[in-house]
Design a protein around this motif. Structure first.
Motif, PDB file in Angstrom:
ATOM      1  N   PHE A 352       0.646  -1.010  -0.044  1.00 58.11           N
ATOM      2  CA  PHE A 352      -0.068  -0.213  -0.023  1.00 58.11           C
ATOM      3  C   PHE A 352       0.799   1.240  -0.355  1.00 58.11           C
ATOM      4  O   PHE A 352       1.868   1.202   0.619  1.00 58.11           O
ATOM      5  CB  PHE A 352      -0.975   0.471   1.288  1.00 58.11           C
ATOM      6  CG  PHE A 352      -0.422  -0.646   2.638  1.00 58.11           C
ATOM      7  CD1 PHE A 352       0.425   0.523   2.810  1.00 58.11           C
ATOM      8  CD2 PHE A 352      -0.331  -1.950   2.991  1.00 58.11           C
ATOM      9  CE1 PHE A 352       1.266   0.061   4.437  1.00 58.11           C
ATOM     10  CE2 PHE A 352       0.466  -2.004   3.829  1.00 58.11           C
ATOM     11  CZ  PHE A 352       1.292  -1.126   5.227  1.00 58.11           C
ATOM     12  N   THR A 353       0.040   2.458  -0.121  1.00 55.54           N
ATOM     13  CA  THR A 353       1.079   3.492  -0.154  1.00 55.54           C
ATOM     14  C   THR A 353       0.504   4.591   1.222  1.00 55.54           C
ATOM     15  O   THR A 353      -0.445   4.750   0.823  1.00 55.54           O
ATOM     16  CB  THR A 353       0.688   4.765  -1.246  1.00 55.54           C
ATOM     17  OG1 THR A 353       1.268   3.981  -2.660  1.00 55.54           O
ATOM     18  CG2 THR A 353       1.208   5.677  -1.139  1.00 55.54           C
ATOM     19  N   LEU A 354       1.413   5.093   2.113  1.00 52.85           N
ATOM     20  CA  LEU A 354       0.996   5.819   2.889  1.00 52.85           C
ATOM     21  C   LEU A 354       1.541   7.242   2.488  1.00 52.85           C
ATOM     22  O   LEU A 354       2.944   7.470   1.617  1.00 52.85           O
ATOM     23  CB  LEU A 354       1.974   5.237   4.295  1.00 52.85           C
ATOM     24  CG  LEU A 354       1.309   4.107   4.704  1.00 52.85           C
ATOM     25  CD1 LEU A 354       2.432   3.439   5.872  1.00 52.85           C
ATOM     26  CD2 LEU A 354      -0.305   4.208   5.080  1.00 52.85           C
ATOM     27  N   LEU A 361       0.885   8.921   6.425  1.00 55.17           N
ATOM     28  CA  LEU A 361       1.566   8.999   7.334  1.00 55.17           C
ATOM     29  C   LEU A 361       2.169  10.209   8.152  1.00 55.17           C
ATOM     30  O   LEU A 361       1.966  11.352   7.747  1.00 55.17           O
ATOM     31  CB  LEU A 361       2.690   8.744   6.128  1.00 55.17           C
ATOM     32  CG  LEU A 361       4.224   8.668   5.787  1.00 55.17           C
ATOM     33  CD1 LEU A 361       4.665   7.165   6.918  1.00 55.17           C
ATOM     34  CD2 LEU A 361       5.141   8.838   4.671  1.00 55.17           C
ATOM     35  N   LEU A 362       2.851  10.360   8.914  1.00 54.79           N
ATOM     36  CA  LEU A 362       3.799  11.366   9.779  1.00 54.79           C
ATOM     37  C   LEU A 362       4.957  11.352   9.929  1.00 54.79           C
ATOM     38  O   LEU A 362       5.480  10.890  10.339  1.00 54.79           O
ATOM     39  CB  LEU A 362       2.261  11.722  11.168  1.00 54.79           C
ATOM     40  CG  LEU A 362       1.072  11.270  11.280  1.00 54.79           C
ATOM     41  CD1 LEU A 362       0.236  11.248  12.662  1.00 54.79           C
ATOM     42  CD2 LEU A 362       0.433  12.678  10.582  1.00 54.79           C
ATOM     43  N   LYS A 363       5.015  12.476  10.009  1.00 56.64           N
ATOM     44  CA  LYS A 363       6.595  12.140  10.758  1.00 56.64           C
ATOM     45  C   LYS A 363       6.582  11.912  12.352  1.00 56.64           C
ATOM     46  O   LYS A 363       5.986  12.183  12.724  1.00 56.64           O
ATOM     47  CB  LYS A 363       7.169  13.857  10.880  1.00 56.64           C
ATOM     48  CG  LYS A 363       6.398  14.921  11.825  1.00 56.64           C
ATOM     49  CD  LYS A 363       7.298  16.154  11.999  1.00 56.64           C
ATOM     50  CE  LYS A 363       6.273  17.341  13.281  1.00 56.64           C
ATOM     51  NZ  LYS A 363       6.650  18.736  13.065  1.00 56.64           N
ATOM     52  N   SER A 364       7.737  11.533  13.045  1.00 56.08           N
ATOM     53  CA  SER A 364       8.208  11.459  13.756  1.00 56.08           C
ATOM     54  C   SER A 364       9.446  11.582  14.429  1.00 56.08           C
ATOM     55  O   SER A 364      10.227  10.958  14.784  1.00 56.08           O
ATOM     56  CB  SER A 364       8.195   9.150  13.927  1.00 56.08           C
ATOM     57  OG  SER A 364       8.208   8.584  14.440  1.00 56.08           O
ATOM     58  N   ALA A 394       6.546   7.896  10.330  1.00 52.57           N
ATOM     59  CA  ALA A 394       5.519   5.995  10.492  1.00 52.57           C
ATOM     60  C   ALA A 394       4.323   6.004  10.763  1.00 52.57           C
ATOM     61  O   ALA A 394       3.506   7.567  10.339  1.00 52.57           O
ATOM     62  CB  ALA A 394       6.051   6.089  12.334  1.00 52.57           C
ATOM     63  N   PRO A 395       2.961   5.544  10.440  1.00 50.84           N
ATOM     64  CA  PRO A 395       2.253   5.607  10.210  1.00 50.84           C
ATOM     65  C   PRO A 395       0.782   6.276  12.084  1.00 50.84           C
ATOM     66  O   PRO A 395       2.129   6.272  12.917  1.00 50.84           O
ATOM     67  CB  PRO A 395       1.104   4.345  10.631  1.00 50.84           C
ATOM     68  CG  PRO A 395       2.346   3.112   9.718  1.00 50.84           C
ATOM     69  CD  PRO A 395       3.236   4.239  10.088  1.00 50.84           C
ATOM     70  N   ARG A 396      -0.256   7.359  11.786  1.00 55.74           N
ATOM     71  CA  ARG A 396      -0.957   7.713  12.979  1.00 55.74           C
ATOM     72  C   ARG A 396      -0.481   6.239  14.089  1.00 55.74           C
ATOM     73  O   ARG A 396      -0.238   5.414  14.343  1.00 55.74           O
ATOM     74  CB  ARG A 396      -1.731   8.883  13.331  1.00 55.74           C
ATOM     75  CG  ARG A 396      -2.995   7.892  12.651  1.00 55.74           C
ATOM     76  CD  ARG A 396      -4.249   8.742  12.158  1.00 55.74           C
ATOM     77  NE  ARG A 396      -4.116  10.044  11.349  1.00 55.74           N
ATOM     78  CZ  ARG A 396      -3.673  11.141  12.139  1.00 55.74           C
ATOM     79  NH1 ARG A 396      -3.949  10.955  13.346  1.00 55.74           N
ATOM     80  NH2 ARG A 396      -3.671  11.947  11.243  1.00 55.74           N
ATOM     81  N   LEU A 493       7.038   0.159  13.976  1.00 59.28           N
ATOM     82  CA  LEU A 493       6.146   0.211  12.329  1.00 59.28           C
ATOM     83  C   LEU A 493       6.816   1.653  11.867  1.00 59.28           C
ATOM     84  O   LEU A 493       5.624   2.622  11.737  1.00 59.28           O
ATOM     85  CB  LEU A 493       4.462   0.402  12.232  1.00 59.28           C
ATOM     86  CG  LEU A 493       3.763  -0.366  11.231  1.00 59.28           C
ATOM     87  CD1 LEU A 493       4.392  -1.298  10.340  1.00 59.28           C
ATOM     88  CD2 LEU A 493       2.516   0.324  11.432  1.00 59.28           C
ATOM     89  N   ALA A 494       7.622   2.132  10.954  1.00 57.06           N
ATOM     90  CA  ALA A 494       8.108   2.714  11.006  1.00 57.06           C
ATOM     91  C   ALA A 494       9.618   2.789   9.989  1.00 57.06           C
ATOM     92  O   ALA A 494       9.922   1.837   9.225  1.00 57.06           O
ATOM     93  CB  ALA A 494       9.209   3.952  12.355  1.00 57.06           C
TER      94      ALA A 494
END
Length: 832
Positions: A352-354, A361-364, A394-396, A493-494
């Motif tokens: 999949f695409t984030l 997708l967020l900055k971590s 990483a995803p939220r 998950l990052a």
């Protein structure tokens, strides 16, 4: 398990024939047998492979008065090590003027003996020389597989090499699933016979081809025993339809290889038999060894071609018709009492695409860490404490596998009972503890999936210079853009988008920073990243074996793992590349689907577990030779009672007693090793061959298949709509079912005389096929079943009609579906 001792038969006078066994020996295989008087036979036993039978003989030496002598003589020890020995039964002739004949009972090779000393061990007191012999199958364990025969390029004569090539390996590099390194022609062996050899011709070894290569190139015998002719016999057709997988030649001896390749856990077995060798005119020229192959299945298990044939030497045992039976013990095994069967592969791989623009997708990193990074110098920014700034994404934390601009794309597809993976279902999810995979199911550019390594995760960002997207690991040569690749995290998950310095991707985020050695070129907030992760949903097929199963009470479940069965799913809209600076998206769907392997394995398992079986121990007075090793005893009939056995004779032993010899017959079986059965049914097109993976079935290239979605299943045709992977058309289209999936097809291979259609995918077959044959009462279902509203259908035009009673211009090209016999009670479907 439960044990049954059959009741004794009514006592009736029985006079058994007196039987006589003799011991014969010879040094070379081609020598004539010669008897050894006065040697004592203490018993023998024989087994099917991989066990080795044995025999015990005793020779008494010293000062001895033999039973037919009038005085003492000196008998010396026998030197028979490595001699062949045969125990034979003397069969009286019908006429006193005719010479009695002998029938072989057991054949083997004598091992070094031991001496049980009597008194001081001198000639005066003597000793018992105890000789142990191993059955002839032991000869195969003396043949070392220490070389290979290969065909040099441009040569017509194989040569022996010291290396052991991997069987069916084919040099292609990377993700190469093609197989085959067998020669096109057979070549003579210096030991006689001919076989295929290793070559670059690219043909695939079947198991039969490879075993033939072994016995022709590595025959037993040698200087000690002389040449021993060896051949394959029995149900060898089962070996001819099994393609050898890619496997290293790890076997040390010929027997090691045969034990592995003809395994009871694959539904087959073998035994070494001494057989006659004949010439072209049919005359007997000597004897040889036969690797005799047999099946452990009572009925044919026929899935996607001949998989496991029924045992070819079946017997019904009726003790009431014999006078030599001592006891019969049956051990009943509850192997068929499973209520549910699950065949499962790996967890589904979802691609999949984030994207930061989609907020999937967020900055971590913390704002405070970003401020410290901007305020520091180059040394501070390169420190481990700030390594994650502008790098880690990483995803939220509450991400629940929904992706896309409106977060409406399901990246956690479910799997129905037939092994069909679909985004119409949602798989289970724990929502923690996941990891991104280090590869995605997309081939690297310029190659195809069957010959190249899979791609690493990919990312794209938008250039501030011209507004076009570029792939971050390969920026265009005409622009000064940072090159950075994805490194997935091993702790969560990052992932890191690695570049140096990190702020090169922080365009618009560096206001107020100290002096920067390089200015940012792109904005990470434009990033799209295509990744893959394993879900909590396995690819699996679920089948109910007994009607007592309910979802509220799971009951006994048999779970079969096929570890390398994969399901690779790409979410519709997943970014897979670029075209003129714009992102290119995938239509979505399965790019690798090994569910046909699971369905075929499940069908084999249903047939296997649907057959009641038990092990039998039968004690017989006298020498019984009517139960050869590998013979299947199907039933025991005792009076009015019938007991299912359905297991093969695995052990036969003969022991002397006070009056008679006693024979004991034992049957046995092993559970099938279902994961290893997939070599029979796995095909290379389980992985697609397109550089941008799209699942395309095999069809006639002159008549390309169209894509449809099933609406309704009729008797010999389907009603479908067009389907592009996202939207269905409005027109109803009639598509003929494949001929093998119509009710009329059953008449071709079922012995039934009446076929009742319960529904378009279920047939009850009944009737008495012929005089003397058992009545037929079977339930057949289409497997995998058509699922209305879900199944995708690929259909192609037909030129000469479909054979369907309903006019159709299209026919389903499915190669996986077929009728499979279940083990349901037909009365439950149609009534008594």
């Amino acid at each position: 398990m439960s044990a049954i001792t059959l009741p004794e038969l009514p006592a009736t006078p029985a006079i058994l024939d007196r039987q006589h066994l003799i011991v014969q020996v010879k040094k070379k295989w081609t020598d004539a047998w010669k008897p050894v008087p006065y040697i004592s036979f203490e018993g023998c036993e024989d087994h099917v492979a991989p066990s080795v039978g044995n025999c015990t003989l005793i020779w008494r030496w010293g000062q001895i008065k033999r039973e037919d002598a009038v005085s003492f003589t000196v008998a010396s020890p026998q030197d028979l090590t490595d001699w062949f020995v045969q125990i034979s039964q003397v069969v009286a002739s019908e006429s006193l003027s005719m010479v009695p004949t002998t029938v072989p009972v057991w054949t083997g090779v004598i091992q070094p003996s031991t001496h049980q000393l009597l008194g001081d061990g001198s000639i005066a007191t003597g000793a018992d020389q105890v000789m142990t012999a191993y059955s002839v199958i032991h000869l195969l364990d003396r043949v070392a597989l220490d070389k290979s025969w290969a065909l040099p390029v441009g040569s017509s004569k194989p040569v022996a090499i010291d290396t052991m090539p991997m069987v069916n390996d084919k040099v292609g590099g990377g993700y190469d699933i093609s197989i085959g390194n067998r020669s096109s022609n057979k070549y003579p062996s210096e030991y006689g016979g001919e076989s295929y050899v290793f070559s670059e011709d690219g043909n695939a070894f079947t198991v039969y081809d490879y075993i033939e290569y072994l016995i022709v190139r590595f025959p037993p015998g040698g200087p000690i025993h002389g040449d021993i002719p060896i051949s394959l016999s029995g149900q060898t057709e089962a070996l001819q339809v099994i393609t050898m997988p890619k496997v290293a030649q790890h076997w040390g001896t010929l027997k090691d290889a045969l034990d592995d390749l003809i395994s009871a856990r694959r539904g087959l077995g073998y035994v070494a038999r001494v057989t006659d060798v004949t010439n072209e005119e049919g005359g007997i020229t000597g004897t040889g060894l036969s690797v005799h192959v047999f099946s452990t299945a009572a009925k044919p298990i026929n899935i996607a071609g001949t998989m496991i044939p029924a045992n070819g030497e079946q017997q019904v045992f009726e003790p009431g018709t014999r006078k030599d039976i001592q006891t019969i013990n049956l051990t009943m095994d509850p192997i068929a009492q499973y209520e549910r069967l699950i065949v499962r592969g790996k967890p589904i791989l979802s691609c999949f695409t984030l994207a930061l623009p989609h907020e999937t997708l967020l900055k971590s990193w913390l704002d405070d860490d970003e401020d410290t990074y901007l305020a520091g110098d180059a040394t501070t920014r390169a420190s481990d404490a700030l390594r994650h700034v502008y790098r880690l994404f990483a995803p939220r934390s509450t991400w629940d596998w929904w992706v896309g601009s409106a977060q409406h794309r399901n990246a956690n597809p479910g799997c129905n009972a037939n092994g069909v993976v679909t985004d119409l279902l949602r798989g289970p999810s724990r929502r923690w503890g996941y990891r991104f995979e280090r590869f995605i199911p997309i081939a690297k550019a310029g190659s195809v999936l069957t010959q190249a390594e899979l791609s690493e995760p990919l990312a794209w960002m938008q250039s501030q210079q011209n507004g076009k997207f570029y792939q971050t690991d390969s920026p265009p040569d005409d622009q000064d853009l940072p090159a950075c690749s994805i490194r997935v995290s091993s702790t969560g998950l990052a992932f890191e988008l690695a570049t140096d310095p990190a702020h090169l991707i922080a365009y618009g985020h560096t206001d107020g920073a100290a002096t920067l050695d390089q200015e940012p070129q792109v904005n990470y907030e434009t990033m799209f990243a295509t990744l893959a992760a394993r879900t909590d949903q396995r690819l699996q097929v679920t089948s109910v074996l007994l009607q007592s199963f309910t979802t509220t009470r799971p009951g006994r479940t048999k779970t079969i793992d096929v570890p390398d069965a994969e399901a690779w799913y790409i979410v519709p809209g997943t970014v897979i590349g670029m075209e003129n600076g714009s992102l290119k998206q995938h239509d979505g769907g399965m790019v690798r689907d090994d569910s046909p392997i699971l369905r075929a394995t499940a069908a084999i398992a249903r047939a296997w577990y649907g057959t009641p079986r038990s092990t039998a121990e039968i004690a017989i007075n006298g020498v019984a030779q009517d139960f050869p090793l590998g013979t299947m005893i199907t039933t025991v009939i005792a009076g009015d009672d019938t007991y299912s056995v359905n297991t093969v004779v695995s052990t036969r032993s003969i022991q002397p007693s006070e009056k008679y010899y006693n024979t004991q017959i034992k049957t046995g079986y092993e559970d099938l090793d279902f994961p290893n059965l997939d070599a029979r049914i796995k095909t290379a097109d389980a992985v697609d061959t397109q550089s941008i993976p799209v699942r395309i079935p095999k069809t006639n290239p002159m008549r390309p298949a169209g894509r449809y979605r099933l609406v309704t299943v009729e008797t010999d045709h389907l009603i479908c709509t067009t389907w592009d992977g996202t939207a269905a058309g409005s027109d109803m289209i009639k598509i003929a079912r494949p001929e093998c999936c119509r009710s009329s097809h059953l008449a071709g291979f079922s012995k039934a005389t009446e076929f009742i259609e319960v529904d378009p995918q279920t047939i009850v077959a009944t009737g008495v096929p012929a005089e003397g044959e058992d009545p037929v009462s079977e339930v057949w279902r289409i497997t995998p079943s058509y699922i209305e509203g879900e199944s995708e259908i690929y259909a192609e035009p037909v030129r000469r009609g479909t054979g369907s009673t309903t006019p159709c211009t299209l026919i389903d090209t499915s190669k996986d579906r077929q009728w499979v016999m279940t083990f349901e009670n037909p009365d439950d479907l149609i009534g008594e």
